[in-house]
Write an enzyme that holds these catalytic residues in place. Sequence first.
Site, PDB file in Angstrom:
ATOM      1  N   LEU A 109      -0.661  -5.565  -1.317  1.00  0.00           N
ATOM      2  CA  LEU A 109      -1.330  -5.659  -0.012  1.00  0.00           C
ATOM      3  C   LEU A 109      -0.529  -4.954   1.089  1.00  0.00           C
ATOM      4  CD1 LEU A 109      -2.726  -9.304  -0.139  1.00  0.00           C
ATOM      5  CD2 LEU A 109      -3.974  -7.181  -0.391  1.00  0.00           C
ATOM      6  N   ALA A 113       5.205  -1.937   3.684  1.00  0.00           N
ATOM      7  CA  ALA A 113       4.842  -0.925   4.684  1.00  0.00           C
ATOM      8  C   ALA A 113       4.525  -1.585   6.025  1.00  0.00           C
ATOM      9  CB  ALA A 113       3.636  -0.122   4.196  1.00  0.00           C
ATOM     10  N   ASP A 155      -0.058   3.679   1.465  1.00  0.00           N
ATOM     11  CA  ASP A 155       0.232   2.392   2.113  1.00  0.00           C
ATOM     12  C   ASP A 155       0.662   2.577   3.567  1.00  0.00           C
ATOM     13  OD1 ASP A 155      -0.201   1.211  -0.327  1.00  0.00           O
ATOM     14  OD2 ASP A 155       1.478  -0.186  -0.117  1.00  0.00           O
TER      15      ASP A 155
HETATM   16  O1  PMV Z   1       0.034  -1.623  -5.532  1.00  0.00           O
HETATM   17  P1  PMV Z   1      -0.332  -0.888  -4.302  1.00  0.00           P
HETATM   18  O2  PMV Z   1      -1.503  -1.397  -3.570  1.00  0.00           O
HETATM   19  O3  PMV Z   1       0.820  -0.563  -3.417  1.00  0.00           O
HETATM   20  O4  PMV Z   1      -0.985   0.451  -4.850  1.00  0.00           O
HETATM   21  C1  PMV Z   1      -0.394   1.629  -4.942  1.00  0.00           C
HETATM   22  C2  PMV Z   1      -1.447   2.636  -5.243  1.00  0.00           C
HETATM   23  C3  PMV Z   1      -1.083   3.554  -6.353  1.00  0.00           C
HETATM   24  O5  PMV Z   1      -2.065   4.583  -6.319  1.00  0.00           O
HETATM   25  C4  PMV Z   1      -1.146   2.861  -7.685  1.00  0.00           C
HETATM   26  C5  PMV Z   1       0.300   4.160  -6.176  1.00  0.00           C
HETATM   27  C6  PMV Z   1       0.432   5.071  -4.981  1.00  0.00           C
HETATM   28  O6  PMV Z   1       1.585   5.355  -4.618  1.00  0.00           O
HETATM   29  O7  PMV Z   1      -0.575   5.521  -4.415  1.00  0.00           O
END
Ligand code: PMV
Length: 316
Positions: A109, A113, A155
């Site tokens: 979530l 960040a 993020d």
């Molecule tokens: O786990 P999260 O929501 O931080 O997802 C990261 C998203 C990915 O595409 C899996 C990795 C990235 O760096 O974009």
Amino acid sequence: MRHDPLHQPIATAAAPGKFILHGEHAVVYGVPAIACPVDGVQATAQVFTKDTPGIVVDAVDLNAQIRTQTDLDHPLSLATNNLLTHLGISAPPGLTVKLQSTIPIAAGLGSGAAITTALISALAQALGHQLDAATISNLVFEIEKLFHGTPSGIDNTVVAYAQPVWFIRDKELTPLKTNIPFHILIADTGIASETVTAVAGVRQRFEANPAQYQAYFDAIADLSHKAKASIETGDPSALGPLFNENQRLLQQIGVSNAALDALVSAATQAGALGAKLSGGGLGGNMIALVTQDTIDTVTTALQQAGATRVIHTYVQ
Ligand code: PMV
């Protein structure tokens, strides 16, 4: 906020959580992704003056006081010191930044960040600078890169801009205009999952079978484009089937698991218009597209299927 009425913060900032609507994993390979802020949870930073020079970050949830001039390897020190370098300040005044967050940690979530965004933006204000979202996002990205392997940057972007975004790695981002707002439930499997592990697994499988994986990524790109059109033209119900298709692709690239699949089917059986995992997968969260009328029934179904937390958010 301190209860001492004479000691008010000289600057404050907040940053939302985030979820990925479409494009996780494929975004690492250049596919467009859509991410949205989650307003119900947030990180906040309040800056207070203190008598001695130097900046201390009071990470309330971690019960940690980080002295940014001596605890040099701490991510929050690095964020602070990068900001000072960016602003050309070598001898900062005495400041304490009180950081708090209601965003669940290690759940995809965007908690890291958001905490860094709130810190940087409140501190910059306290030091007399109003930074734009792009600058904050870039500063946060530097920290994300140090602690999250090779992040795509999605993020820090969605959190710093605090609005839905159409994101392509290494490209100028486009804010996404939502013509009709929509309701999303975000349900947690309760399984902590490291995004970096999931991303590394996809990389290995991609390298073993590039043509097959490129086809999956192309199919996900197509879903991102369709979802964008549906959001912009104001037909969010068309989004539902796109969620379901994306979930099938995410299963094929090996980032879903039994807990995520169980929540996805519980949501769709209870009347969600579509459901998919969101973020890194292998645990963490899934999302379900619901209407005002199905929020409660789908929430209950998700809880009964084992969700440890369900957050409702309204994307507008
Ligand atoms: O786990 P999260 O929501 O931080 O997802 C990261 C998203 C990915 O595409 C899996 C990795 C990235 O760096 O974009």
